[in-house]
Design a protein around this motif. Structure first.
Motif, PDB file in Angstrom:
ATOM      1  N   ILE A 198       0.164  -1.845  -8.202  1.00 34.38           N
ATOM      2  CA  ILE A 198      -1.156  -1.201  -8.230  1.00 34.38           C
ATOM      3  C   ILE A 198      -2.125  -2.033  -9.062  1.00 34.38           C
ATOM      4  N   TRP A 228      -7.772  -0.144  -7.412  1.00 38.70           N
ATOM      5  CA  TRP A 228      -7.336   1.107  -6.787  1.00 38.70           C
ATOM      6  C   TRP A 228      -7.524   2.274  -7.724  1.00 38.70           C
ATOM      7  N   ALA A 229      -7.210   2.070  -8.996  1.00 34.35           N
ATOM      8  CA  ALA A 229      -7.346   3.156  -9.972  1.00 34.35           C
ATOM      9  C   ALA A 229      -7.141   2.597 -11.368  1.00 34.35           C
ATOM     10  N   LEU A 277      -3.673   5.276 -13.596  1.00 35.74           N
ATOM     11  CA  LEU A 277      -2.626   5.421 -12.596  1.00 35.74           C
ATOM     12  C   LEU A 277      -2.271   6.870 -12.314  1.00 35.74           C
ATOM     13  N   SER A 278      -2.482   7.752 -13.275  1.00 34.52           N
ATOM     14  CA  SER A 278      -2.163   9.166 -13.054  1.00 34.52           C
ATOM     15  C   SER A 278      -3.138   9.809 -12.062  1.00 34.52           C
ATOM     16  N   LEU A 289      -3.811   8.571  -9.150  1.00 38.82           N
ATOM     17  CA  LEU A 289      -3.368   8.268  -7.788  1.00 38.82           C
ATOM     18  C   LEU A 289      -2.442   9.364  -7.271  1.00 38.82           C
ATOM     19  N   PHE A 325       0.811   8.004  -2.409  1.00 43.37           N
ATOM     20  CA  PHE A 325       0.331   6.626  -2.457  1.00 43.37           C
ATOM     21  C   PHE A 325       1.299   5.753  -3.252  1.00 43.37           C
ATOM     22  N   THR A 326       1.661   6.202  -4.454  1.00 39.88           N
ATOM     23  CA  THR A 326       2.565   5.401  -5.276  1.00 39.88           C
ATOM     24  C   THR A 326       3.968   5.349  -4.662  1.00 39.88           C
TER      25      THR A 326
END
Length: 55
Positions: free
Chosen positions: A8, A12-13, A16-17, A19, A23-24
């Protein structure tokens, strides 16, 4: 195979939380990654290695 978190990128972000889980989880699947030109435009693709070519 790399983990989803290492794949990632910040575009994208930043958080990360933020997302979605789907997706992950998708990024944990072994895959081929590349580019193909369509009408002169470079398109990025991810192709799961588990897909087979229909003949």
């Amino acid at each position: 195979m790399e983990s989803a978190i290492t794949d990632i990128v910040p575009e994208w972000a930043l958080d990360l939380s933020a997302l979605p889980g789907w997706f992950t989880e998708t990024l944990t699947v072994p895959r081929e990654e590349g580019f193909v030109a369509i009408d002169g435009v470079q398109m990025h693709y991810l192709h799961p290695e588990s897909w087979t070519v229909l003949g």
